[in-house]
Write an enzyme that holds these catalytic residues in place. Sequence first.
Site, PDB file in Angstrom:
ATOM      1  N   ASN A 283      38.404  41.705  42.746  1.00  0.00           N
ATOM      2  CA  ASN A 283      39.230  41.461  43.932  1.00  0.00           C
ATOM      3  C   ASN A 283      38.893  42.393  45.085  1.00  0.00           C
ATOM      4  OD1 ASN A 283      40.595  39.385  42.702  1.00  0.00           O
ATOM      5  ND2 ASN A 283      42.245  40.683  41.942  1.00  0.00           N
TER       6      ASN A 283
ATOM      7  N   GLY B  93      41.445  31.689  35.603  1.00  0.00           N
ATOM      8  CA  GLY B  93      42.701  31.169  35.092  1.00  0.00           C
ATOM      9  C   GLY B  93      43.728  30.914  36.169  1.00  0.00           C
TER      10      GLY B  93
ATOM     11  N   LYS C 116      41.241  45.199  40.986  1.00  0.00           N
ATOM     12  CA  LYS C 116      40.114  45.275  40.051  1.00  0.00           C
ATOM     13  C   LYS C 116      38.840  44.979  40.838  1.00  0.00           C
ATOM     14  CE  LYS C 116      40.931  40.471  38.619  1.00  0.00           C
ATOM     15  NZ  LYS C 116      41.231  39.570  37.482  1.00  0.00           N
TER      16      LYS C 116
ATOM     17  N   GLY D 179      33.512  29.341  42.341  1.00  0.00           N
ATOM     18  CA  GLY D 179      33.902  29.991  41.092  1.00  0.00           C
ATOM     19  C   GLY D 179      35.291  29.569  40.696  1.00  0.00           C
TER      20      GLY D 179
ATOM     21  N   LYS E 264      40.971  28.117  48.244  1.00  0.00           N
ATOM     22  CA  LYS E 264      41.365  28.500  46.890  1.00  0.00           C
ATOM     23  C   LYS E 264      42.484  27.578  46.443  1.00  0.00           C
ATOM     24  CE  LYS E 264      41.065  32.646  45.515  1.00  0.00           C
ATOM     25  NZ  LYS E 264      41.191  34.096  45.266  1.00  0.00           N
TER      26      LYS E 264
ATOM     27  N   ASP F 203      47.066  43.514  40.991  1.00  0.00           N
ATOM     28  CA  ASP F 203      45.866  43.103  40.250  1.00  0.00           C
ATOM     29  C   ASP F 203      44.615  43.661  40.924  1.00  0.00           C
ATOM     30  OD1 ASP F 203      44.530  41.925  38.166  1.00  0.00           O
ATOM     31  OD2 ASP F 203      44.416  39.948  39.084  1.00  0.00           O
TER      32      ASP F 203
END
Length: 635
Positions: A181, A63, A178, A60, A82, A176
């Site tokens: 995550n 941004g 959410k 995946g 990553k 962050d």
Amino acid sequence: MFCTRCGTSVSQESKFCPSCGLDLSTVTPLATGQAPVEQSEEDIVREALKDEYEIIQELGRGGMAIVFRAREKQLDREVAVKVLPFSLAFDAEFVERFQREARTSAKLEHASIIPIYRVGRSGRVIYFVMKFLRGSSLSELLAQRGALPLDELKKMLKETAGALGYAHRNGIVHRDIKPDNIMFDESGHAVVTDFGIAKAGTGTRLTGTGMAIGTPHYMSPEQARAQKLDGRSDIYSLGVVAYQSLVGTVPFDGEDAFSIGYKHITEPLPVPPLKSAEHRRVFEVIEKMMAKAPEDRFQAAEEVMVALDGKPVVIATQPTLAMSAAETAVLPQGAVARRMATQASTPTTPMPRTEPRLVPVKRKRSGVLVGTFFMLVLLGGGGGGAYYYFGVLGNQAPGFLQGVFPPKPQQAAPVPVPDSVALAAQRADSLARDSAAAAQRAAAELPNTGTLTLEGIPTRGRLTVDGEPKEGPKLTLDAGSRRIEITAPGYEKVTLTVAIARGRDTTIAVTMRRPAAQPAGGGPAVEERPEDVCANPGPAYNRNDACYDAPPRATVAPLVPLDERIQGEPTPVTLWIKVSEDGRGLSFQIITHSNDPLFDRTAAGFAMSILYNPAQKDGKPVEGWVRMRLVPQPR
């Protein structure tokens, strides 16, 4: 020569494309007229990491990163790699902070935090190597099921809060939180990902213009204002995740980031239909997690874990081990707390209840010896004293002497029964004494002050009491006669004489009138309505410093980040912003519109979401309007 990605003409000496930033050293140079041949990002990553990792497939991208599934050759295990997008690799400050924060997050060792095995750079490829999770994310789960059952929701919240609490104690704020995550491993255990990455985006370039970092739907109010954050911001974001997991939708939504952030700052939390008492109890926990002010939330993530169990929170100063019948959870600090935070929540096995068992008790010889010694003392000459002590005075003798000195029966004290007349007189006399004493105490306890409330004073009205300026409309004054004078721009002065009683509240409705003007040439007076220069913004606003001595000032630069839907370069917007005494935007009026209506709304939302230094009048903060010119932030 031409760029193989965008076709821009480049010189042979160029290392990067001036239009799209492509690294020209990774592609085959093309002469004019040749068909472009470009290496994919996956090919570039595979080539850069081929000595240590075998890239299997792309999982995946977003941004901030591209994630690949890979195999670590030396340990023969699957990992997730990553990679920082190549478009961000040009920002040296961002890269440096990205790597530093990643190294910090790699030090976090917790069962609910994804482990980072390595942080590195190979050529242009800046990457993390992490554990590969075969489960799905919470966002995928919510997309499939809409909401979570209560037991799964509470388990996910406890495990996530445990991870956040551990990170906060180590000085890391996620920023962050959410559903994307929060991942689940093969056993359904919640794991928090992307630690340090969101915090790495706090460079001067990214936040110097007041740009908020995070995902709008899950931002805390202070995050939407681009203020300094601590762990309580993560608690708010986790509360949004909990709300979505309970209800199936996020609490605040809008057409753009600024409208969503504005709702987080100003609007109350919507109350959804709740099916049961347990749903209501969980929602109460979510409400506290999502309090607008950080000091009104849970102050530590561990408190969320305890609250979900329905227990009061008691934070011990040192590791404590205690047995108590009360339903009180003691959260130790230090190493013990860290070990507790890493353990999964398991039910407690109750101790089995047993019936009392009769156990034969052997009589000790010491009691017989003491009794024998006591009898010898009595026979040796102490008999008379014992007779007086036990027999005459009536004191209770020891058990082995009660055959000689039996206990005397207790006689009940006689209860006098007065006649009804005498009893009534006694009661009346007692009530009279009590009433007189209460009146004396009440008179003695009355303060030497009273309260005066003045209603109807204009917003910019000023008042004095016996010539001394006071802040109203509710005043605490010394008892006695007081002279009150009230003035306001555009109104006649009002003078009152008020009697202030001790311990009493007095309310007076004040009627202030406009001054009457006498027209030239005689005739009846007509009422003149002078302009109130502080009522509305305009050219005459704050004439002669009537409204404030110093205007409100924004705490960030007036550069508005552009929404992706805004095309081209919009022109600036000029508007009036009404700022409260505590530095919040209350309302706005557009003076000069942009050539793009969407930028008008974006700029207004930005102006309403930031903080201000409030206007000052006589050294005190006051409400006031300020004129602002907002320009688009360069792309």
